[in-house]
Design a protein around this motif. Sequence first.
Motif, PDB file in Angstrom:
ATOM      1  N   ILE A  87       0.853  -1.189   0.000  1.00 54.05           N
ATOM      2  CA  ILE A  87       0.000   0.000   0.000  1.00 54.05           C
ATOM      3  C   ILE A  87       0.888   1.237   0.000  1.00 54.05           C
ATOM      4  CG2 ILE A  87      -1.840   1.241   1.193  1.00 54.05           C
ATOM      5  CD1 ILE A  87      -2.653  -1.410   2.478  1.00 54.05           C
ATOM      6  N   LEU A  88       0.711   2.086  -1.008  1.00 55.08           N
ATOM      7  CA  LEU A  88       1.495   3.313  -1.130  1.00 55.08           C
ATOM      8  C   LEU A  88       0.578   4.509  -0.903  1.00 55.08           C
ATOM      9  CD1 LEU A  88       3.568   2.425  -4.338  1.00 55.08           C
ATOM     10  CD2 LEU A  88       4.205   2.078  -1.947  1.00 55.08           C
ATOM     11  N   SER A  89       0.953   5.352   0.032  1.00 54.10           N
ATOM     12  CA  SER A  89       0.145   6.533   0.336  1.00 54.10           C
ATOM     13  C   SER A  89       1.028   7.768   0.320  1.00 54.10           C
ATOM     14  CB  SER A  89      -0.534   6.385   1.703  1.00 54.10           C
ATOM     15  OG  SER A  89       0.427   6.164   2.714  1.00 54.10           O
ATOM     16  N   PRO A  90       0.489   8.913  -0.077  1.00 53.54           N
ATOM     17  CA  PRO A  90       1.290  10.144  -0.123  1.00 53.54           C
ATOM     18  C   PRO A  90       1.586  10.663   1.275  1.00 53.54           C
ATOM     19  CG  PRO A  90      -0.997  10.628  -0.626  1.00 53.54           C
ATOM     20  CD  PRO A  90      -0.900   9.140  -0.512  1.00 53.54           C
ATOM     21  N   GLU A  91       2.576  11.522   1.350  1.00 54.56           N
ATOM     22  CA  GLU A  91       2.943  12.109   2.638  1.00 54.56           C
ATOM     23  C   GLU A  91       2.010  13.243   3.024  1.00 54.56           C
ATOM     24  OE1 GLU A  91       6.953  13.950   4.822  1.00 54.56           O
ATOM     25  OE2 GLU A  91       7.002  13.303   2.730  1.00 54.56           O
ATOM     26  N   VAL A  92       1.454  13.901   2.011  1.00 58.31           N
ATOM     27  CA  VAL A  92       0.605  15.060   2.272  1.00 58.31           C
ATOM     28  C   VAL A  92      -0.527  15.098   1.251  1.00 58.31           C
ATOM     29  CG1 VAL A  92       2.028  16.582   0.841  1.00 58.31           C
ATOM     30  CG2 VAL A  92       0.623  17.568   2.641  1.00 58.31           C
ATOM     31  N   GLY A  93      -1.695  15.562   1.696  1.00 60.30           N
ATOM     32  CA  GLY A  93      -2.844  15.754   0.816  1.00 60.30           C
ATOM     33  C   GLY A  93      -3.368  17.165   0.981  1.00 60.30           C
ATOM     34  N   GLN A  94      -4.563  17.408   0.461  1.00 58.79           N
ATOM     35  CA  GLN A  94      -5.136  18.748   0.540  1.00 58.79           C
ATOM     36  C   GLN A  94      -6.637  18.645   0.797  1.00 58.79           C
ATOM     37  OE1 GLN A  94      -4.629  21.598  -2.888  1.00 58.79           O
ATOM     38  NE2 GLN A  94      -3.175  22.491  -1.460  1.00 58.79           N
ATOM     39  N   VAL A  95      -7.149  19.603   1.551  1.00 62.71           N
ATOM     40  CA  VAL A  95      -8.563  19.605   1.931  1.00 62.71           C
ATOM     41  C   VAL A  95      -9.449  19.624   0.686  1.00 62.71           C
ATOM     42  CG1 VAL A  95     -10.376  20.950   3.067  1.00 62.71           C
ATOM     43  CG2 VAL A  95      -8.139  20.693   4.159  1.00 62.71           C
ATOM     44  N   ASN A  96     -10.473  18.758   0.689  1.00 58.13           N
ATOM     45  CA  ASN A  96     -11.484  18.674  -0.375  1.00 58.13           C
ATOM     46  C   ASN A  96     -10.911  18.276  -1.732  1.00 58.13           C
ATOM     47  OD1 ASN A  96     -13.632  19.333   1.332  1.00 58.13           O
ATOM     48  ND2 ASN A  96     -13.325  21.525   1.028  1.00 58.13           N
ATOM     49  N   VAL A 141     -10.864  14.298   2.124  1.00 59.99           N
ATOM     50  CA  VAL A 141     -10.682  14.763   3.503  1.00 59.99           C
ATOM     51  C   VAL A 141     -11.183  16.197   3.596  1.00 59.99           C
ATOM     52  CG1 VAL A 141      -9.048  14.989   5.400  1.00 59.99           C
ATOM     53  CG2 VAL A 141      -8.636  13.302   3.602  1.00 59.99           C
ATOM     54  N   GLU A 142     -11.960  16.477   4.617  1.00 59.03           N
ATOM     55  CA  GLU A 142     -12.594  17.792   4.747  1.00 59.03           C
ATOM     56  C   GLU A 142     -11.985  18.655   5.838  1.00 59.03           C
ATOM     57  OE1 GLU A 142     -16.701  16.960   5.348  1.00 59.03           O
ATOM     58  OE2 GLU A 142     -17.037  16.285   3.281  1.00 59.03           O
ATOM     59  N   GLN A 143     -10.949  18.157   6.510  1.00 57.46           N
ATOM     60  CA  GLN A 143     -10.365  18.925   7.610  1.00 57.46           C
ATOM     61  C   GLN A 143      -8.845  18.911   7.520  1.00 57.46           C
ATOM     62  OE1 GLN A 143     -11.810  17.736  11.431  1.00 57.46           O
ATOM     63  NE2 GLN A 143     -10.721  19.337  12.547  1.00 57.46           N
ATOM     64  N   ARG A 144      -8.247  20.076   7.746  1.00 56.52           N
ATOM     65  CA  ARG A 144      -6.792  20.208   7.714  1.00 56.52           C
ATOM     66  C   ARG A 144      -6.172  19.550   8.944  1.00 56.52           C
ATOM     67  NH1 ARG A 144      -3.045  23.181  10.150  1.00 56.52           N
ATOM     68  NH2 ARG A 144      -4.662  24.107  11.461  1.00 56.52           N
ATOM     69  N   GLY A 145      -4.933  19.102   8.791  1.00 63.66           N
ATOM     70  CA  GLY A 145      -4.210  18.542   9.926  1.00 63.66           C
ATOM     71  C   GLY A 145      -3.837  17.092   9.711  1.00 63.66           C
ATOM     72  N   LEU A 146      -3.603  16.396  10.806  1.00 62.61           N
ATOM     73  CA  LEU A 146      -3.197  14.995  10.752  1.00 62.61           C
ATOM     74  C   LEU A 146      -4.393  14.117  10.397  1.00 62.61           C
ATOM     75  CD1 LEU A 146      -0.995  12.863  11.197  1.00 62.61           C
ATOM     76  CD2 LEU A 146      -1.643  12.821  13.612  1.00 62.61           C
ATOM     77  N   TYR A 147      -4.192  13.227   9.440  1.00 64.01           N
ATOM     78  CA  TYR A 147      -5.274  12.346   8.981  1.00 64.01           C
ATOM     79  C   TYR A 147      -4.802  10.901   9.023  1.00 64.01           C
ATOM     80  CZ  TYR A 147      -8.712  10.199   5.839  1.00 64.01           C
ATOM     81  OH  TYR A 147      -9.681   9.394   5.293  1.00 64.01           O
ATOM     82  N   ARG A 148      -5.615  10.070   9.620  1.00 60.59           N
ATOM     83  CA  ARG A 148      -5.340   8.632   9.639  1.00 60.59           C
ATOM     84  C   ARG A 148      -6.355   7.931   8.747  1.00 60.59           C
ATOM     85  NH1 ARG A 148      -1.591   7.106  13.249  1.00 60.59           N
ATOM     86  NH2 ARG A 148      -1.080   8.528  14.957  1.00 60.59           N
ATOM     87  N   LEU A 149      -5.852   7.112   7.865  1.00 59.25           N
ATOM     88  CA  LEU A 149      -6.727   6.409   6.933  1.00 59.25           C
ATOM     89  C   LEU A 149      -7.666   5.473   7.687  1.00 59.25           C
ATOM     90  CD1 LEU A 149      -4.110   5.572   4.190  1.00 59.25           C
ATOM     91  CD2 LEU A 149      -6.098   7.037   3.886  1.00 59.25           C
ATOM     92  N   LYS A 173       0.617   4.610   8.719  1.00 63.13           N
ATOM     93  CA  LYS A 173       1.293   5.816   8.230  1.00 63.13           C
ATOM     94  C   LYS A 173       0.422   7.052   8.430  1.00 63.13           C
ATOM     95  CE  LYS A 173       3.425   7.890   4.134  1.00 63.13           C
ATOM     96  NZ  LYS A 173       3.773   7.716   2.709  1.00 63.13           N
ATOM     97  N   GLU A 174       1.052   8.123   8.897  1.00 59.54           N
ATOM     98  CA  GLU A 174       0.344   9.385   9.098  1.00 59.54           C
ATOM     99  C   GLU A 174       0.386  10.217   7.821  1.00 59.54           C
ATOM    100  OE1 GLU A 174       2.327  11.186  12.356  1.00 59.54           O
ATOM    101  OE2 GLU A 174       1.332   9.955  13.875  1.00 59.54           O
ATOM    102  N   ILE A 175      -0.732  10.837   7.502  1.00 60.28           N
ATOM    103  CA  ILE A 175      -0.820  11.709   6.330  1.00 60.28           C
ATOM    104  C   ILE A 175      -1.259  13.091   6.808  1.00 60.28           C
ATOM    105  CG2 ILE A 175      -1.934  12.096   4.099  1.00 60.28           C
ATOM    106  CD1 ILE A 175      -2.360   9.111   3.873  1.00 60.28           C
ATOM    107  N   TRP A 176      -0.534  14.114   6.370  1.00 61.99           N
ATOM    108  CA  TRP A 176      -0.881  15.489   6.741  1.00 61.99           C
ATOM    109  C   TRP A 176      -1.697  16.120   5.625  1.00 61.99           C
ATOM    110  CZ3 TRP A 176      -0.218  17.557  11.458  1.00 61.99           C
ATOM    111  CH2 TRP A 176       0.647  16.902  12.332  1.00 61.99           C
TER     112      TRP A 176
END
Length: 303
Positions: A87-96, A141-149, A173-176
């Motif tokens: 499973i590959l996930s990015p380090e950072v995403g963006q709201v909405n 994701v609808e909220q900024r900050g730390l996101y756990r899948l 893995k943590e995603i911001w």
Amino acid sequence: MAVQGKVQQWLNQRFQYQTPKQLKQNDVLVFIYQQGFLYVVLILITFIAGVNYANNLILGFCFLISAILCISFYLTFKQLHALNIEILSPEVGQVNEALSIKFILKQSTKTPKYIYIKYADQLQQVLLNERQQSIQLHFVVEQRGLYRLPRIQMYSTYPLGLVRAWTYFYIQKEIWIAPQPKILDREFHISASSGIPDLDEFRELRNFRAGDSLQAVSWKQVARGQGMYVKQFEDQVDTETLNIDYIQMPSNEHEEKLSLMMGLVDQCEQQQIPYCVRLPQIELAQGSGEQQYLQAQLLLARA
């Protein structure tokens, strides 16, 4: 609620995902599924009828359908057993914006497998008919900050739908999540160099931008009515930069300030303008490009 919490904690510990893994026997759960319960009732009815009436034909039919159920357990289990999962996930995403997770499935032999992946109230059907296959899972994701899948469930009911084999993935893995960019209504000052180019070799003309030195303007093009252009030379360094400062953002709301800063970062990247980001407690040095953009996103996500 306490029991449910303990069960969730146990599942999280047992099925946590940190590195690529191969599904072993203790990773796959198997049990009767939906219409399989009716099938069990049929087995019981035929068994009782065969014993009650001492009818060998009915008993033979009972043993036959019981054997089919046993074979279904094995075939369904083999749909998931020995699969290699990455499973590959990015380090950072963006709201909405869509956060894409890459699910890579590998198997030693080219055997068709019919799999379902369930996540975040979505269900995706996968036909694995290659030795390696990739699937994209999308989260919003609808909220900024730390996101756990959220928990991801993979299961199969092949071949008869009587039995289900399933497993879970609790990704550690943590995603911001960076703020959603917001465009400023007013222009911000862009500091630029005011040096006069020397006699270096001429390279090209580019469009005039606010803050450029008038001494670098190609007045011949202006006189011809072709617009304002700035002369670029081979050894001339474009020192145009933008200081994105938290204090200067025209808002009193913390989240809106961060969104405005994210909007300026996006504009700088689009126009290839070097920029630095300043927050009350931390600062990102001047730069541009993919790594600079990633660091800016992380900085604003953690603010």
